[in-house]
Each structure stands twice: as structure tokens, then as C-alpha cells.
Design an enzyme around this catalytic site. Structure first.
Site, PDB file in Angstrom:
ATOM      1  N   ASN A 105      17.998 -11.169  46.451  1.00 28.44           N
ATOM      2  CA  ASN A 105      17.783 -11.057  45.007  1.00 28.44           C
ATOM      3  C   ASN A 105      17.012 -12.260  44.467  1.00 28.44           C
ATOM      4  OD1 ASN A 105      18.968 -11.546  42.012  1.00 28.44           O
ATOM      5  ND2 ASN A 105      18.966  -9.376  42.491  1.00 28.44           N
TER       6      ASN A 105
HETATM    7  C1  PLP Z   1      22.728  -7.622  40.843  1.00 22.32           C
HETATM    8  C2  PLP Z   1      22.546  -8.591  41.922  1.00 22.32           C
HETATM    9  C3  PLP Z   1      22.345  -9.952  41.643  1.00 22.32           C
HETATM   10  C4  PLP Z   1      22.222 -10.506  40.241  1.00 22.32           C
HETATM   11  O1  PLP Z   1      23.426 -10.445  39.577  1.00 22.32           O
HETATM   12  P1  PLP Z   1      23.693 -11.211  38.185  1.00 22.32           P
HETATM   13  O2  PLP Z   1      25.177 -11.142  38.067  1.00 22.32           O
HETATM   14  O3  PLP Z   1      22.995 -10.450  37.133  1.00 22.32           O
HETATM   15  O4  PLP Z   1      23.204 -12.602  38.311  1.00 22.32           O
HETATM   16  C5  PLP Z   1      22.231 -10.813  42.709  1.00 22.32           C
HETATM   17  N1  PLP Z   1      22.288 -10.387  43.983  1.00 22.32           N
HETATM   18  C6  PLP Z   1      22.471  -9.089  44.293  1.00 22.32           C
HETATM   19  C7  PLP Z   1      22.543  -8.669  45.725  1.00 22.32           C
HETATM   20  C8  PLP Z   1      22.610  -8.141  43.272  1.00 22.32           C
HETATM   21  O5  PLP Z   1      22.804  -6.858  43.586  1.00 22.32           O
END
Ligand code: PLP
Length: 388
Positions: free
Chosen positions: A95
């Protein structure tokens, strides 16, 4: 209500409930015992606001611990010299928040190319670590993903852990979306290596019926975070400081004040029960399988990866532009919402099952919408080709 009203004070009662629900959750996900508050030892869980925050906390703690360790071994190096040499790793499928954490923490994160199955494993990591050591850099943290954003691929935690252990690298697992599958025995194989990670995060607001925001984070040794972040002031002192078993969560996170998020986790568990929550996770998987069958039944479409958790990645066979156009048609009609991703030169659409109570009808509705727009698009395409 008085407890809720005063939650910004982080009263001991709020903290105590958080300790309880974080242990419930750890047991629900069958995480290693050392992540439980109730296990003797320095491990435990905390609720953070987002996966991005949890990753940043891990990166910064790893950074401070590494600086101290290297300084103790090589006292002639200045702290600035050490900091300038730190480097972290993640997969190019991870991400965007991972790269961002590196920017915010001034610790560059190298994004290593995932393999053909979108997976990062020990082989890629060891190669990068050796290259960096030869350049005089100091490998500090590796962030693995369980359920990567593009295709929900699972990095190979066990082989990554071996490399991290050998080179004193902090291993964090970002399981923000797919962590819920750890609650299901049929996915037990994904737990392989988890007992060797330093920290892990999972977003309950994504797949476990808790409303936004709620990110669970576990630490194998919370002292490493507390020790890195602890700054005290006289107005923060109280009679509990250091005298009870209640963790001082303000040292485990970025903000000082905290919300009483444990309450909504507690309510969710009390309403659904562990079995009800497992059924909710299984339902998301079943519905994704239903959508996957729709895709497989249409010769004009292809899967880009195997369905994983509640995510189905598919594309229109042929030119990337067709997929991009299809997504645009669907988006403009505002009936369903999807986003695009790319891997290996192929653009694809990501269909994710979510919501409080998704039903088979919702899946079929989404499929009909896609099918209709695809029919229209290909018809126009044909006409266009005749014209030229
Ligand atoms: C959704 C997601 C994130 C980001 O999440 P936030 O809580 O919005 O910071 C990070 N990593 C993965 C694998 C995700 O699915």
C-alpha cells in the site's frame, strides 16, 4: 456516559477495556500468545486510527532502536551518520502508506519487485539487503503485506522472517484488509511465520463490521515503542505512572489524547459473537466466489489473479484501453464503484465485496451492470472499427 464523555483523558477504565478487547481480538485471529496483554512479557495490542499510523509507528520505533543499537556498537559514528544510512524494505505491491511512512520518518523504503504471483519473499529481501550492506547502508525494517492492495496477495512471512532475524531487521506485517481471514481455520496456513514478526496491524473497519476508524496493532515488545517515544511532562504524571499493569498507550502512538474506540469493538463482539463475525468473513469470501464465477462465465473477460478474500481482479481480454474504458463507463453510471490497478503491464479492475450486509442479489446486480456496459462498449468498438 461519564466514561465516554471523559474518554480524552484516557481514563484507566477505557484503557482496561482496550486491553481486554485487544486480547479478545488476538485470540479471535489466533495470533501468537506473546501479542496478548495477559501473557507475561512485553507484548500487547493497541487501537490506532489507521493502518498508515500503525505502519509509521513501527517504522519510527524500528528506526530509533536501530540507531541506538548501532551507536552502542560503533560509538565513533555520529547519530546523524547512522540515521543517514538507514533503509527499509517492502514490496512494490504494498500500500502507498508504506512509502509515505518512509517519507514521514525520513527512512527511505525500497520497494522490491514482487514475483509473478505478486508475492515478496526472503529471496528478494536477502538480495536487496546484501546489496545495501555492501553500500554501507543499515537495513532497519521490512514491511510485509498480508493481502496487498492490488490483488490481495500474501507475502511469504516465514522466509522474510528468516532474513530479518539474521540481519536484525524489524519485521512488520500490514494485514489492514485481509487480516480477518486469520480467524478462519481454513486459512491457518497463512499464520505460518507470524510468531516471528515484531508487529502487525489489521483494520477492523474494513472487514469486521466495526465502523470507521479502528486499526488494531500488536507489538511483540511494546517496550521498544515506549522506549523510543516516551517523553514526560509534569502535567502528564499521575499516581498510576509506572505502578500498575495498565499500559500507558500514549507512549505507543502519535497523539497524546485518545478516543474510546475499544467500546465499539466490545459492542461489535457482544452483538455478533466470535462465530457471527467469522460467518461475516466467510460470507464476504462466498460472495466474491459468486462474482468470480460470473467473470469466468464470460469469455470476453479474464481473471488477473485468483480470487483472494473478498477481492476479484479481472480485465477485458486484449488491449488495456478496453478495461480502462469499461471502468469509466461503469463509474459514470454511479451504480457500482471500483478502482483500477496494474500488474505486469496489465490494467485490471478490482471488485471488492464490502458493506454491512452484502447479499447475493447485490453481487448479481453488480455483475449485470458490468455485463451491460461491456456489451455496449464492445458494440461501439465494433462500429468504430468499421468506420476506420
Ligand atoms: C486499506 C489499506 C491500507 C491503508 O489503510 P488506512 O487505515 O486508511 O491507513 C494500508 N494497507 C493495506 C494493505 C490496506 O488494505
Amino acid at each position: 456516559f461519564s466514561v465516554i464523555g471523559f474518554n480524552w483523558l484516557c481514563s484507566p477504565a477505557c484503557t482496561e477495556l482496550e486491553v481486554i478487547v485487544m486480547d479478545w481480538l488476538a485470540k479471535f485471529l489466533k495470533l501468537p500468545e506473546h501479542f496478548l496483554h495477559s501473557t507475561k512479557g512485553p507484548g500487547g495490542g493497541i487501537i490506532q486510527g489507521s493502518a498508515s499510523e500503525a505502519v509509521l509507528v513501527a517504522v519510527m520505533a524500528a528506526r530509533e532502536q536501530t540507531v541506538r543499537r548501532v551507536k552502542a556498537k560503533q560509538p565513533d559514528l555520529s547519530e546523524g551518520e547512522i540515521r543517514a544510512r538507514l533503509i527499509g524494505y517492502s514490496s512494490d505491491q504494498s500500500n502507498s502508506c508504506i512509502e509515505k511512512a518512509g517519507v514521514l520518518a525520513t527512512l527511505p523504503i525500497r520497494l522490491l519487485p514482487a514475483d509473478d504471483n505478486q508475492i515478496m519473499g526472503g529471496a528478494q529481501l536477502v538480495k536487496a539487503v546484501k546489496e545495501d550492506l555492501a553500500k554501507g547502508l543499515i537495513p532497519t525494517i521490512c514491511i510485509a503485506t498480508m493481502g496487498a492492495t492490488g490483488t490481495c496477495a500474501y507475502d511469504d512471512i516465514a522466509t522474510l522472517a528468516s532474513v530479518c532475524e539474521e540481519h536484525n531487521i524489524w519485521l512488520h506485517v500490514d494485514a489492514a484488509y485481509a487480516g480477518a481471514v486469520l480467524s478462519l481455520d481454513e486459512y491457518a496456513y497463512l499464520r505460518c511465520g507470524l510468531e516471528r514478526v515484531d508487529s502487525l496491524n489489521y483494520n477492523l473497519h474494513k472487514t469486521l463490521l466495526v465502523n470507521f476508524d479502528c486499526t488494531a496493532m500488536w507489538l511483540r515488545d511494546a517496550n521498544q515503542v515506549v522506549d523510543s517515544f516516551n517523553v514526560n511532562r509534569i502535567y502528564l504524571q499521575n499516581k498510576y505512572n509506572g505502578q500498575t499493569d495498565i499500559p500507558e498507550f500514549r507512549h505507543w502512538q502519535i497523539p497524546l489524547g485518545r478516543r474510546f474506540r475499544a467500546l465499539k469493538v466490545w459492542v461489535t463482539f457482544r452483538i455478533y459473537g466470535a462465530e457471527g463475525l467469522r460467518e461475516h468473513v466467510r460470507k464476504q469470501i462466498r460472495l466474491a466466489e459468486r462474482f468470480e464465477r460470473h467473470i469466468l462465465s464470460d469469455a470476453r473477460l479474464e481473471l488477473v489473479a485468483k480470487r483472494s478474500m473478498g477481492l476479484v481482479c479481472f480485465r477485458v481480454k486484449g488491449d488495456n484501453q478496453l478495461t480502462t474504458d469499461l471502468l469509466q463507463c461503469v463509474t459514470e453510471r454511479k451504480k457500482i464503484y471500483m478502482v483500477q490497478a496494474a500488474f505486469g503491464g496489465k490494467n485490471f479492475m478490482r471488485f471488492a465485496v464490502c458493506g454491512m450486509d452484502p447479499k447475493e442479489d447485490d453481487i448479481d446486480f453488480a455483475w449485470r451492470e458490468i455485463e451491460e456496459q461491456l456489451n455496449k462498449l464492445l458494440k461501439e468498438e465494433k462500429r468504430g472499427n468499421v468506420g476506420t
